[in-house]
Scaffold this motif. Structure first.
Motif, PDB file in Angstrom:
ATOM      1  N   GLY A 223     -86.202 -16.729 -80.079  1.00 53.13           N
ATOM      2  CA  GLY A 223     -86.641 -17.761 -81.015  1.00 53.13           C
ATOM      3  C   GLY A 223     -87.979 -18.324 -80.542  1.00 53.13           C
ATOM      4  N   GLU A 224     -88.493 -19.283 -81.271  1.00 52.73           N
ATOM      5  CA  GLU A 224     -89.767 -19.915 -80.907  1.00 52.73           C
ATOM      6  C   GLU A 224     -89.515 -21.344 -80.462  1.00 52.73           C
ATOM      7  N   ILE A 225     -89.924 -21.672 -79.231  1.00 55.08           N
ATOM      8  CA  ILE A 225     -89.801 -23.050 -78.766  1.00 55.08           C
ATOM      9  C   ILE A 225     -90.853 -23.876 -79.498  1.00 55.08           C
ATOM     10  N   ILE A 226     -90.414 -24.964 -80.110  1.00 51.66           N
ATOM     11  CA  ILE A 226     -91.358 -25.824 -80.829  1.00 51.66           C
ATOM     12  C   ILE A 226     -91.520 -27.185 -80.171  1.00 51.66           C
ATOM     13  N   ASP A 227     -90.614 -27.505 -79.255  1.00 51.96           N
ATOM     14  CA  ASP A 227     -90.726 -28.780 -78.540  1.00 51.96           C
ATOM     15  C   ASP A 227     -89.967 -28.643 -77.230  1.00 51.96           C
ATOM     16  N   ILE A 228     -90.546 -29.206 -76.163  1.00 50.32           N
ATOM     17  CA  ILE A 228     -89.843 -29.166 -74.878  1.00 50.32           C
ATOM     18  C   ILE A 228     -90.258 -30.351 -74.032  1.00 50.32           C
ATOM     19  N   ASP A 229     -89.283 -30.944 -73.396  1.00 52.15           N
ATOM     20  CA  ASP A 229     -89.474 -32.002 -72.416  1.00 52.15           C
ATOM     21  C   ASP A 229     -88.604 -31.569 -71.241  1.00 52.15           C
ATOM     22  N   LEU A 230     -89.225 -30.934 -70.246  1.00 50.56           N
ATOM     23  CA  LEU A 230     -88.481 -30.294 -69.164  1.00 50.56           C
ATOM     24  C   LEU A 230     -87.462 -31.229 -68.529  1.00 50.56           C
ATOM     25  N   ASP A 231     -86.314 -30.662 -68.247  1.00 51.47           N
ATOM     26  CA  ASP A 231     -85.163 -31.361 -67.676  1.00 51.47           C
ATOM     27  C   ASP A 231     -84.613 -32.464 -68.577  1.00 51.47           C
ATOM     28  N   LYS A 232     -85.009 -32.466 -69.845  1.00 55.18           N
ATOM     29  CA  LYS A 232     -84.476 -33.451 -70.798  1.00 55.18           C
ATOM     30  C   LYS A 232     -83.968 -32.768 -72.058  1.00 55.18           C
ATOM     31  N   GLN A 233     -84.879 -32.153 -72.812  1.00 60.20           N
ATOM     32  CA  GLN A 233     -84.464 -31.511 -74.058  1.00 60.20           C
ATOM     33  C   GLN A 233     -85.486 -30.481 -74.506  1.00 60.20           C
ATOM     34  N   ALA A 234     -85.055 -29.600 -75.413  1.00 58.06           N
ATOM     35  CA  ALA A 234     -85.936 -28.587 -75.988  1.00 58.06           C
ATOM     36  C   ALA A 234     -85.382 -28.178 -77.348  1.00 58.06           C
ATOM     37  N   ILE A 235     -86.277 -27.680 -78.198  1.00 55.80           N
ATOM     38  CA  ILE A 235     -85.893 -27.224 -79.536  1.00 55.80           C
ATOM     39  C   ILE A 235     -86.533 -25.869 -79.790  1.00 55.80           C
ATOM     40  N   SER A 236     -85.753 -24.961 -80.378  1.00 57.61           N
ATOM     41  CA  SER A 236     -86.299 -23.667 -80.784  1.00 57.61           C
ATOM     42  C   SER A 236     -85.819 -23.319 -82.181  1.00 57.61           C
ATOM     43  N   ILE A 237     -86.571 -22.404 -82.800  1.00 58.12           N
ATOM     44  CA  ILE A 237     -86.245 -21.937 -84.146  1.00 58.12           C
ATOM     45  C   ILE A 237     -86.086 -20.421 -84.103  1.00 58.12           C
ATOM     46  N   LEU A 238     -85.048 -19.926 -84.773  1.00 56.33           N
ATOM     47  CA  LEU A 238     -84.835 -18.489 -84.904  1.00 56.33           C
ATOM     48  C   LEU A 238     -84.561 -18.180 -86.371  1.00 56.33           C
ATOM     49  N   ASP A 239     -85.421 -17.360 -86.967  1.00 56.04           N
ATOM     50  CA  ASP A 239     -85.210 -16.920 -88.340  1.00 56.04           C
ATOM     51  C   ASP A 239     -84.344 -15.668 -88.314  1.00 56.04           C
ATOM     52  N   ILE A 240     -83.223 -15.726 -89.002  1.00 54.77           N
ATOM     53  CA  ILE A 240     -82.273 -14.618 -89.025  1.00 54.77           C
ATOM     54  C   ILE A 240     -82.729 -13.591 -90.062  1.00 54.77           C
ATOM     55  N   THR A 241     -82.945 -12.365 -89.597  1.00 58.41           N
ATOM     56  CA  THR A 241     -83.381 -11.273 -90.466  1.00 58.41           C
ATOM     57  C   THR A 241     -82.247 -10.265 -90.633  1.00 58.41           C
ATOM     58  N   GLN A 242     -82.497  -9.236 -91.417  1.00 56.92           N
ATOM     59  CA  GLN A 242     -81.508  -8.176 -91.600  1.00 56.92           C
ATOM     60  C   GLN A 242     -81.170  -7.493 -90.275  1.00 56.92           C
ATOM     61  N   ASP A 243     -82.124  -7.499 -89.327  1.00 53.68           N
ATOM     62  CA  ASP A 243     -81.877  -6.897 -88.011  1.00 53.68           C
ATOM     63  C   ASP A 243     -80.839  -7.662 -87.196  1.00 53.68           C
ATOM     64  N   HIS A 244     -80.595  -8.913 -87.542  1.00 53.64           N
ATOM     65  CA  HIS A 244     -79.672  -9.760 -86.788  1.00 53.64           C
ATOM     66  C   HIS A 244     -78.242  -9.740 -87.339  1.00 53.64           C
ATOM     67  N   VAL A 245     -78.025  -9.136 -88.498  1.00 51.38           N
ATOM     68  CA  VAL A 245     -76.726  -9.264 -89.172  1.00 51.38           C
ATOM     69  C   VAL A 245     -75.973  -7.938 -89.231  1.00 51.38           C
ATOM     70  N   PHE A 246     -74.659  -8.048 -89.442  1.00 52.71           N
ATOM     71  CA  PHE A 246     -73.834  -6.877 -89.687  1.00 52.71           C
ATOM     72  C   PHE A 246     -74.137  -6.367 -91.097  1.00 52.71           C
ATOM     73  N   ALA A 247     -74.295  -5.062 -91.233  1.00 56.02           N
ATOM     74  CA  ALA A 247     -74.645  -4.469 -92.529  1.00 56.02           C
ATOM     75  C   ALA A 247     -73.562  -4.705 -93.583  1.00 56.02           C
ATOM     76  N   ARG A 248     -72.313  -4.648 -93.181  1.00 59.08           N
ATOM     77  CA  ARG A 248     -71.237  -4.705 -94.174  1.00 59.08           C
ATOM     78  C   ARG A 248     -71.015  -6.086 -94.787  1.00 59.08           C
ATOM     79  N   ASN A 249     -71.356  -7.168 -94.038  1.00 54.43           N
ATOM     80  CA  ASN A 249     -71.076  -8.497 -94.601  1.00 54.43           C
ATOM     81  C   ASN A 249     -72.262  -9.468 -94.530  1.00 54.43           C
TER      82      ASN A 249
END
Length: 188
Positions: A76-102
């Motif tokens: 994912g992409e880190i968009i905010d970080i405060d070391l030893d406190k908190q962090a935020i990331s974003i991951l866009d789910i694509t067809q490569d990340h999912v099961f084909a059948r469902n």
């Protein structure tokens, strides 16, 4: 509700001010217009596309350097970080990340995003996962944007241990919760 172009563009600006990570598709649905209309509005208003908005927010918020792993190894992409406190990331789910059948995202992608964020928030040269307790709350599908937030709950320097909780959401729905007990040391 149908908006005039002027009203829609004003609301578009206000919406993106509150949430710069909203997709053109979500905006089109919100304003009941086509994705192309949203793109034209963004162009007229000189609003960059989503990836550029993410990079801009990250550059503005990224005052600290991640020590525990290279940024290109974070899932994912880190968009905010405060070391030893908190962090935020974003991951866009694509067809490569999912099961084909469902079309449901494979759990290891959600775990990898959360685990790598737990490692990244550690302000030491070495951080390894000792133990994790995870719960998959809701399924995630292709096209979803997963926003993970890591929060440091406690640290014990004598035991080289830090406890981190990561909560992942799609829109406002929690989809994953994990607690990560991390081993950490500063290399000498």
């Amino acid at each position: 509700m149908k908006y005039t172009k002027r009203d829609r563009q004003q609301l578009l600006l206000e919406t993106l001010e509150k949430n710069p990570f909203i997709t053109d598709e979500q905006l089109a649905s919100t304003f009941n217009v086509s994705v192309q209309t949203i793109r034209l509005d963004r162009m007229e208003l000189s609003i960059p596309e989503l990836r550029e908005r993410i990079k801009s927010v990250a550059a503005h918020n990224f005052g600290e350097e991640v020590k525990s792993l290279p940024l290109n190894e974070v899932i994912g992409e880190i968009i905010d970080i405060d070391l030893d406190k908190q962090a935020i990331s974003i991951l866009d789910i694509t067809q490569d990340h999912v099961f084909a059948r469902n079309g449901i995202a494979r759990g290891h992608h959600l775990f990898a995003q959360a685990n790598s964020l737990a490692v990244a928030v550690i302000n030491d040269e070495l951080a390894l996962t000792r133990k994790s307790t995870i719960t998959f709350v809701k399924p995630v599908k292709a096209g979803d944007r997963v926003i993970a937030k890591a929060v440091v709950l406690s640290s014990d320097t004598e035991k080289n241990s830090t406890l981190i909780e990561v909560t992942s959401k799609v829109e406002n729905d929690t989809v994953f919760i994990g607690q990560f007990s991390m081993y950490r040391v500063t290399k000498s």
